[in-house]
Structure formats: C-alpha cells, structure tokens
Write an enzyme that holds these catalytic residues in place. Structure first.
Site, PDB file in Angstrom:
ATOM      1  N   GLU A  99       0.826  -1.204   0.000  1.00  0.00           N
ATOM      2  CA  GLU A  99       0.000   0.000   0.000  1.00  0.00           C
ATOM      3  C   GLU A  99       0.864   1.259   0.000  1.00  0.00           C
ATOM      4  O   GLU A  99       1.969   1.286   0.550  1.00  0.00           O
ATOM      5  CB  GLU A  99      -0.893   0.018   1.254  1.00  0.00           C
ATOM      6  CG  GLU A  99      -1.985  -1.008   1.262  1.00  0.00           C
ATOM      7  CD  GLU A  99      -3.096  -0.714   0.267  1.00  0.00           C
ATOM      8  OE1 GLU A  99      -3.352   0.465  -0.031  1.00  0.00           O
ATOM      9  OE2 GLU A  99      -3.713  -1.689  -0.207  1.00  0.00           O
ATOM     10  N   ASP A 136       9.129   6.368  -3.398  1.00  0.00           N
ATOM     11  CA  ASP A 136       8.677   4.996  -3.643  1.00  0.00           C
ATOM     12  C   ASP A 136       9.441   4.020  -2.755  1.00  0.00           C
ATOM     13  O   ASP A 136      10.678   4.011  -2.763  1.00  0.00           O
ATOM     14  CB  ASP A 136       8.899   4.641  -5.115  1.00  0.00           C
ATOM     15  CG  ASP A 136       8.041   3.478  -5.581  1.00  0.00           C
ATOM     16  OD1 ASP A 136       7.670   2.651  -4.736  1.00  0.00           O
ATOM     17  OD2 ASP A 136       7.759   3.399  -6.794  1.00  0.00           O
ATOM     18  N   ARG A 138       8.433   0.653  -2.715  1.00  0.00           N
ATOM     19  CA  ARG A 138       8.078  -0.691  -3.172  1.00  0.00           C
ATOM     20  C   ARG A 138       9.330  -1.510  -3.493  1.00  0.00           C
ATOM     21  O   ARG A 138      10.342  -0.963  -3.916  1.00  0.00           O
ATOM     22  CB  ARG A 138       7.172  -0.608  -4.402  1.00  0.00           C
ATOM     23  CG  ARG A 138       5.771  -0.126  -4.078  1.00  0.00           C
ATOM     24  CD  ARG A 138       4.942   0.089  -5.317  1.00  0.00           C
ATOM     25  NE  ARG A 138       5.422   1.233  -6.090  1.00  0.00           N
ATOM     26  CZ  ARG A 138       4.797   1.724  -7.149  1.00  0.00           C
ATOM     27  NH1 ARG A 138       3.685   1.152  -7.577  1.00  0.00           N
ATOM     28  NH2 ARG A 138       5.294   2.770  -7.786  1.00  0.00           N
TER      29      ARG A 138
END
Length: 386
Positions: A99, A136, A138
């Site tokens: 998320e 980011d 991720r």
C-alpha cells in the site's frame, strides 16, 4: 509445483480457481516467511515455455479495490491487466501487498488528506516529501522467487506506465522483454492524481491536466496523528473525502477516518456518509477478503455485502461503516486458498470507533451482518440511541 515448495523467503501455500469477469484464472497463493505478507500470482494459460509472457506487477490499493473508490486508477489497471491477459490467452498478474507505494496504508491516507487540505495545490509526491518520505518504497524481490516456483522461464512483457518499475525489476534479475501501456480515461475524481503521475514520468496522456477536479463536499484539514483522549490505543492518522463508486452513476462522497490500533498493530477505518444530516444513519461492520479485490464474475460475498451497504446508506443519506482492511500478516487463509480478515469477535473499544462519528444521533443497524449484535451493544454502551 509441490504443495509447499519454497524459494528464498517465499513459501507456496496453495492455489485455487479464480472466476473473473474476464474469464477463468488460477490464483497461486504464497507467503513471505520473513514479512508474513501474502503474495499472489494470478495466471491464465500455460505460463511455462521460452516465449515472452504478458505480465502485470501490481501493488495493492485497498481504497479502490475494496472500498470502491475512484480517486486513483489502481483498480482500473488491475482489471485492465486481466482483460489484456485474457485476450492474449496467457499471462500473469503478480499482486503484492504494498500500500501507498510501499510506505503503508497510513502514509497513503495521510497523503490524500494533505493533498485535499491544500485544495490540490500539493501533489501526491510533494505530500510524501512533506511527511519525510521518499517517492517509492516498493520492492520486487518476491517476483523472481514466484517466477521460479511457477516454472516461468520466459521474459516478461510488462503491462505498466511506470518506467521506474521496469528498472526495479531488472535490478532484481527479472528478464524484461519490454513494456505495454495500460491506460484509462481520467475522471474529475482522479485527474489531479493522474496529472501528477504523468509529470513524474509515467507514460500517460495529457488529458488529466485538462480536467477540472471534482469539488469536495466540505473542508479538509491536515493534522498530525493524534491518540484519542479516552481510548489512547487508537491514533487518528487521517481524515479526508473518498469518492466511492455507485451503481452505474456518479460516485458518492464518504468521509474516511483512519486509525492505527497500537494494541493490534493494524489499521481501522470508519467510512461515513452524511448527505442527509437529519436522517437516522445506518451502521455496520465490513470485513474483506483478499481475492475479492479482483473483479470476480460473481462478485464475492464480502464485496457484494459492501456494495449493498453503500446502496442502502446512500439511499438513506447517512451511515457509518467500520471497515476492517486486510493486513498482510493478519489474514487467515481458508481451505480454498482464500485470504480473509479473521472473523473473531471485535472488542468493544474497536466497535465504539463508529460512535465517534454519529454525533449522538439515533442509529440503526444495517442488518444481516454477523457483527451487528456486538456493534449494537457497543454503540448502546457508548450512548448511541438505537
């Protein structure tokens, strides 16, 4: 693939048939033994062989995929990828619980609050910077392990608009044979978000920049996370407006209140609709199941329950729902390979989060849910007249 094979920290849990609106797929369920997070590989056709394989590496978005919000394009990209793979006859979607670009649900909802409080003068990337976060977080280390466990030897043709994702996967050793864009028309509810992504380098059209953003139904204020005075285990982390899709019409505004439960280490969300302040609000508890984030042919019993709840609340003009998002390390895995929010009874303090958004009004249980009796008792104990 053996019943519980493993590679790296990724363990095979099982697989099941997944009947989507784009045809039949096979959902392979894994768990990362280090993070305890689920990983899904949803495939169609023969995934083996040396030919390039159409693939989407998709990070989760509970607000669009479970709540039905349309202030981003995540659910559209997920469904679009399934459609493209169905047309090709073979391909796979890797679904990763990441998320908020990997920064977590709390960062995601605080991002949206900051953007709305600025009246769209701040972009999502600038909001992350204000929070002291990078662009980011991720990571894609589970993808090469999943590829090996599935016996996929061919390179991937990525369905993505994000060139940074291609570079990140190649850095993990994933062979990439190129990319294909996956675009959808912007709307007034996601235009500002998509325009920011386009300016950041995503290969999107310029149409979003020309659209006027939908007007919010009320003011939004940015605040620091604050523990509730009479229930300090809950930290109020964000509050903003969420456009929730309706049945064939324009979205309906719900106010999202996000709390972090310090005792359980999970997020709790209250979604409140208050278009008719004089109406008796409907209240209920909504749980979710991971595979129901996909566009299933029959909907899924938890997603269908939420859609029905939205319709009834909007028709009434008022309502409040305690939504229990699925935490990757909290979910149960059923015998059919489906990860779902546990059904154990909720404590009274958690249920009373709903009462905080009813302003002392009478309320009515939505009816039909297994949590209704406990919710009514908790609300009555908090002074809500039922």
């Amino acid at each position: 693939m053996s019943a519980h094979a493993a590679h790296g920290t990724l363990l095979v849990l099982g697989e099941r048939h997944l009947p989507t609106v784009h045809g039949d797929f096979r959902a392979h369920v894994f768990r990362n033994l280090a993070t305890r997070s689920f990983v899904l590989a949803v495939g169609r056709g023969d995934l083996r062989g040396p030919e390039p394989l159409l693939a989407r590496v998709h990070s989760s978005c509970v607000t669009s995929e479970s709540f039905g919000a349309c202030d981003c394009d995540c659910a559209q990209q997920l469904e679009g990828a399934l459609g493209r793979i169905a047309e090709a006859g073979r391909g796979v979607v890797f679904y990763l619980l990441q998320e908020g670009r990997g920064a977590g649900f709390a960062a995601k909802v605080r991002d949206r609050m900051i953007v709305q409080a600025s009246r769209d003068r701040v972009t999502t990337f600038e909001a992350y910077e204000r929070m002291g976060l990078g662009r980011d977080y991720r990571h894609y280390g589970d993808v090469p392990s999943a590829l090996r466990l599935l016996g996929i030897e061919g390179s991937l043709r990525l369905l993505t608009n994000n060139p940074e994702k291609l570079a990140a996967l190649e850095a993990e050793g994933v062979a990439v044979a190129g990319t294909a864009p996956i675009r959808h028309e912007p709307s007034p509810w996601n235009a500002h978000y998509l325009a920011a992504k386009s300016r950041s380098g995503h290969t999107l059209t310029d149409a979003a920049s020309a659209l006027r953003a939908a007007a919010l139904p009320g003011p939004v204020h940015d605040f620091e996370p604050t523990a509730l005075a009479d229930a300090p285990r809950f930290v109020h982390v964000a509050s903003y407006f969420l456009p929730v899709g309706g049945a064939g019409g324009a979205p309906h505004w719900f106010r999202l209140h996000a709390y972090h439960d310090l005792e359980q280490g999970v997020e709790r969300v209250v979604l409140q609709h208050d278009a008719a302040p004089g109406a008796v609000p409907l209240v209920h508890v909504q749980r979710e199941a991971l595979l129901e984030r996909f566009p299933l042919r029959e909907g899924g019993h938890r997603r269908d329950a939420w859609r029905a709840a939205v319709s009834r609340i909007v028709a009434r003009g008022a309502g409040a729902t305690l939504f229990l998002p699925l935490a990757g390390n909290e979910a149960e895995l059923g015998p059919s390979g489906e990860a779902a929010a546990p059904d154990e009874p909720l404590d009274v303090e958690t249920l009373r989060l709903v009462a905080r958004h009813l302003s002392g009004r009478h309320a009515q249980a939505l009816g039909g849910g297994p949590d209704d009796t406990a919710l009514c008792r908790a609300l009555a104990g908090a002074g809500v007249r039922l």
